[in-house]
Enzyme design. Structure first.
Site, PDB file in Angstrom:
ATOM      1  N   ARG A 162       0.826  -1.219   0.000  1.00 18.61           N
ATOM      2  CA  ARG A 162       0.000   0.000   0.000  1.00 18.61           C
ATOM      3  C   ARG A 162       0.859   1.268   0.000  1.00 18.61           C
ATOM      4  NH1 ARG A 162      -2.173  -3.351  -1.260  1.00 18.61           N
ATOM      5  NH2 ARG A 162      -4.080  -4.365  -0.557  1.00 18.61           N
ATOM      6  N   SER A 240     -11.066  -0.156   2.753  1.00 13.76           N
ATOM      7  CA  SER A 240     -10.472  -0.491   4.058  1.00 13.76           C
ATOM      8  C   SER A 240      -9.925   0.784   4.689  1.00 13.76           C
ATOM      9  CB  SER A 240      -9.325  -1.489   3.885  1.00 13.76           C
ATOM     10  OG  SER A 240      -9.824  -2.669   3.326  1.00 13.76           O
ATOM     11  N   GLU A 345      -5.425   3.948   5.877  1.00 12.71           N
ATOM     12  CA  GLU A 345      -5.027   3.741   4.478  1.00 12.71           C
ATOM     13  C   GLU A 345      -5.320   4.967   3.602  1.00 12.71           C
ATOM     14  OE1 GLU A 345      -5.890  -0.204   2.678  1.00 12.71           O
ATOM     15  OE2 GLU A 345      -6.711   0.954   1.022  1.00 12.71           O
TER      16      GLU A 345
HETATM   17  C1  LIG Z   1     -15.634   0.436  -1.817  1.00 10.75           C
HETATM   18  C2  LIG Z   1     -14.134   0.595  -1.948  1.00 10.75           C
HETATM   19  C3  LIG Z   1     -13.329  -0.518  -2.102  1.00 10.75           C
HETATM   20  C4  LIG Z   1     -11.936  -0.379  -2.231  1.00 10.75           C
HETATM   21  N1  LIG Z   1     -11.180  -1.497  -2.368  1.00 10.75           N
HETATM   22  C5  LIG Z   1      -9.835  -1.385  -2.483  1.00 10.75           C
HETATM   23  C6  LIG Z   1      -9.014  -2.560  -2.612  1.00 10.75           C
HETATM   24  O1  LIG Z   1      -9.512  -3.690  -2.668  1.00 10.75           O
HETATM   25  N2  LIG Z   1      -7.672  -2.395  -2.692  1.00 10.75           N
HETATM   26  C7  LIG Z   1      -7.083  -1.151  -2.668  1.00 10.75           C
HETATM   27  O2  LIG Z   1      -5.841  -1.084  -2.756  1.00 10.75           O
HETATM   28  N3  LIG Z   1      -7.834  -0.019  -2.572  1.00 10.75           N
HETATM   29  C8  LIG Z   1      -9.186  -0.110  -2.468  1.00 10.75           C
HETATM   30  N4  LIG Z   1      -9.953   1.017  -2.343  1.00 10.75           N
HETATM   31  C9  LIG Z   1      -9.306   2.349  -2.299  1.00 10.75           C
HETATM   32  C10 LIG Z   1      -9.311   3.099  -3.664  1.00 10.75           C
HETATM   33  O3  LIG Z   1     -10.347   2.648  -4.480  1.00 10.75           O
HETATM   34  C11 LIG Z   1      -8.005   2.959  -4.435  1.00 10.75           C
HETATM   35  O4  LIG Z   1      -6.930   3.407  -3.653  1.00 10.75           O
HETATM   36  C12 LIG Z   1      -8.023   3.777  -5.749  1.00 10.75           C
HETATM   37  O5  LIG Z   1      -6.909   3.420  -6.533  1.00 10.75           O
HETATM   38  C13 LIG Z   1      -8.023   5.293  -5.548  1.00 10.75           C
HETATM   39  O6  LIG Z   1      -8.152   5.897  -6.831  1.00 10.75           O
HETATM   40  P1  LIG Z   1      -8.930   7.269  -7.012  1.00 10.75           P
HETATM   41  O7  LIG Z   1      -8.853   7.621  -8.443  1.00 10.75           O
HETATM   42  O8  LIG Z   1     -10.287   7.174  -6.424  1.00 10.75           O
HETATM   43  O9  LIG Z   1      -8.010   8.222  -6.147  1.00 10.75           O
HETATM   44  P2  LIG Z   1      -8.483   9.533  -5.312  1.00 10.75           P
HETATM   45  O10 LIG Z   1      -9.271   9.089  -4.133  1.00 10.75           O
HETATM   46  O11 LIG Z   1      -9.068  10.529  -6.208  1.00 10.75           O
HETATM   47  O12 LIG Z   1      -7.052  10.042  -4.799  1.00 10.75           O
HETATM   48  C14 LIG Z   1      -6.328   9.276  -3.861  1.00 10.75           C
HETATM   49  C15 LIG Z   1      -4.924   9.897  -3.701  1.00 10.75           C
HETATM   50  O13 LIG Z   1      -4.224   9.764  -4.939  1.00 10.75           O
HETATM   51  C16 LIG Z   1      -3.877  11.047  -5.457  1.00 10.75           C
HETATM   52  N5  LIG Z   1      -4.058  10.995  -6.898  1.00 10.75           N
HETATM   53  C17 LIG Z   1      -5.164  10.600  -7.597  1.00 10.75           C
HETATM   54  N6  LIG Z   1      -4.919  10.662  -8.921  1.00 10.75           N
HETATM   55  C18 LIG Z   1      -3.644  11.083  -9.053  1.00 10.75           C
HETATM   56  C19 LIG Z   1      -2.786  11.346 -10.174  1.00 10.75           C
HETATM   57  N7  LIG Z   1      -3.208  11.186 -11.432  1.00 10.75           N
HETATM   58  N8  LIG Z   1      -1.511  11.760  -9.945  1.00 10.75           N
HETATM   59  C20 LIG Z   1      -1.054  11.916  -8.683  1.00 10.75           C
HETATM   60  N9  LIG Z   1      -1.808  11.715  -7.584  1.00 10.75           N
HETATM   61  C21 LIG Z   1      -3.091  11.293  -7.775  1.00 10.75           C
HETATM   62  C22 LIG Z   1      -4.823  12.027  -4.778  1.00 10.75           C
HETATM   63  O14 LIG Z   1      -4.263  13.338  -4.719  1.00 10.75           O
HETATM   64  C23 LIG Z   1      -4.963  11.396  -3.411  1.00 10.75           C
HETATM   65  O15 LIG Z   1      -3.851  11.718  -2.619  1.00 10.75           O
HETATM   66  C24 LIG Z   1     -11.354   0.910  -2.210  1.00 10.75           C
HETATM   67  C25 LIG Z   1     -12.183   2.042  -2.052  1.00 10.75           C
HETATM   68  C26 LIG Z   1     -13.566   1.881  -1.934  1.00 10.75           C
HETATM   69  C27 LIG Z   1     -14.437   3.094  -1.788  1.00 10.75           C
END
Ligand SMILES: Cc1cc2nc3c(=O)[nH]c(=O)nc-3n(C[C@H](O)[C@H](O)[C@H](O)COP(=O)(O)OP(=O)(O)OC[C@H]3O[C@@H](n4cnc5c(N)ncnc54)[C@H](O)[C@@H]3O)c2cc1C
Length: 363
Positions: A162, A240, A345
């Protein structure tokens, strides 16, 4: 144009307003928006799917740049694998589904994870025995420190559980695109996760058609409220909330003894060796054994999911301060019961978790 509250852009449906919101749909616009905010000296938040952020009730004083870039390009590699060059703003699960339909293996166990492709390298997204680090070959990024574009190879990404260079040095890198190398076999990578293997009826290390693995993973995830579903209040979360703690082997033994003293000899906590002399244990196990059951909390505000101990959910009228209070209560309960520190996380925006000693790394 007025800026919507960030609660409308996050899966937790929490967070106050930002000063400015800029939406970008191509790399040039994305880099320009970042450069403009930096030139002004305005704090910057990159936001894509909003599925891994906890935004303060007061919101974010600065510019939010939404990443909605689109592009997918596939190239056959010399070794027969397919290289997929994907824009950061593409939806992760739409991309996974398209790869599965084309019989490409390597990300099937990562089905159903919300958010963007560019979000996946940030915390080295993982589930059911796979991590994106296993298949990422390069990350194209803009470096806000040097003002230059870079292509980072897997080693330079410093992937860990992570974590990555992007999470360790927050705000420095703007991910523009991610390249994956996938096997065009139609058969999954070896199944490493016992619950998934049982569901598929294969041995650990066995394989199954990628489409079957996707369906099995989606079914398991739905049962835990881990697939976004507007009709399921258990999915209004950031996934999580705590990472699984990694302890030095001797600290794990001390903690296992403490658990046995507390609840009897058969209460041995789960432990997976992860590196020489370190053991990963289960945050969900710790939380449950510390007395926090599913549904614990405020049925109209913030509560633990009724399907998954690790997810904190907003039942409708929750606030971020309520969420953080519940998270701190849980972390304090686990610390008191077992002497183990839980680490959140998701990324905190406009506030920080670190204000208390609870954030000490347990390693
Ligand atoms: C229901 C649910 C289930 C999930 N299951 C998992 C799982 O099984 N495994 C897991 O690892 N995660 C899980 N997650 C967490 C999440 O989905 C992942 O971490 C996902 O990759 C986040 O992507 P996002 O585009 O939503 O990022 P955001 O929430 O928009 O951003 C997260 C972080 O990344 C940064 N960021 C986003 N895009 C960029 C970019 N292009 N360049 C630089 N920084 C950036 C943001 O500034 C922020 O700091 C889950 C979340 C939910 C709600």
């Amino acid at each position: 144009m007025s800026v919507p509250p960030l609660s409308e852009l996050t899966t937790l449906r929490l967070g106050g307003p930002a000063t400015r919101l800029v939406t970008t749909d191509n790399d040039e616009a994305l880099v320009d928006a970042v450069r403009a905010a930096d030139a002004e000296g305005a704090p910057l938040l990159l936001l894509a799917g909003g599925s891994n952020v906890v935004v303060a009730d007061a919101g974010f004083e600065g510019t939010v740049v939404r990443v909605q870039t689109r592009d997918v390009e596939g190239i056959r590699m010399a070794d027969g694998r397919m290289r997929l060059n994907v824009a950061a703003g593409e939806n992760w699960d739409v991309f996974v589904a398209a790869c599965i339909a084309d019989g490409l293996a390597g990300i099937e166990a990562l089905s159903g994870i919300p958010g963007s492709v560019g979000g996946t390298p940030i915390q080295n997204v993982g589930a059911y025995g796979q991590e994106v680090a296993d298949v990422i070959v390069a990350v194209r990024a803009f470096d806000r420190v040097s003002g230059e574009l870079h292509e980072l190879d897997t080693e330079e990404c410093l992937f860990d559980y992570r974590s990555s260079i992007f999470k360790r040095d927050p705000g420095r890198w703007v991910v523009l695109g991610v390249s994956f190398a996938l096997e065009p076999t139609g058969e999954s990578e070896p199944i490493r996760y016992a619950e998934l293997a049982a569901c598929l009826g294969v041995e650990i290390g066995g394989r199954a058609p990628v489409g079957d693995v996707r369906e099995a993973v989606l079914a398991l995830r739905r049962g835990k409220g881990m697939v976004l579903d507007p009709t399921d209040p258990d999915t209004v979360s950031a996934g999580s909330f705590f990472t699984n703690p990694i302890l030095r082997a001797r600290d794990f033994d001390t903690f296992a003894q403490r658990a046995a003293d507390r609840a009897g000899a058969d209460a041995r906590p789960p432990g997976w060796p992860v590196e020489p002399r370190a053991v990963k244990t289960s945050a969900a196990w710790l939380i449950e054994r510390a007395g926090f059951h599913r549904g614990y909390g405020n049925p109209d505000g913030i509560a633990i999911s009724s399907k998954h101990t690790l997810a904190l959910t907003n039942r409708g009228a929750g606030t971020t301060s309520e969420l953080v209070a519940l998270a701190r209560e849980i972390a304090a309960g686990v610390q008191e019961a077992f002497g183990v520190t839980l680490v959140p996380e998701p990324v905190f925006v406009g506030h920080s978790w670190a204000a208390s000693s609870l954030n000490l790394d347990s390693r």
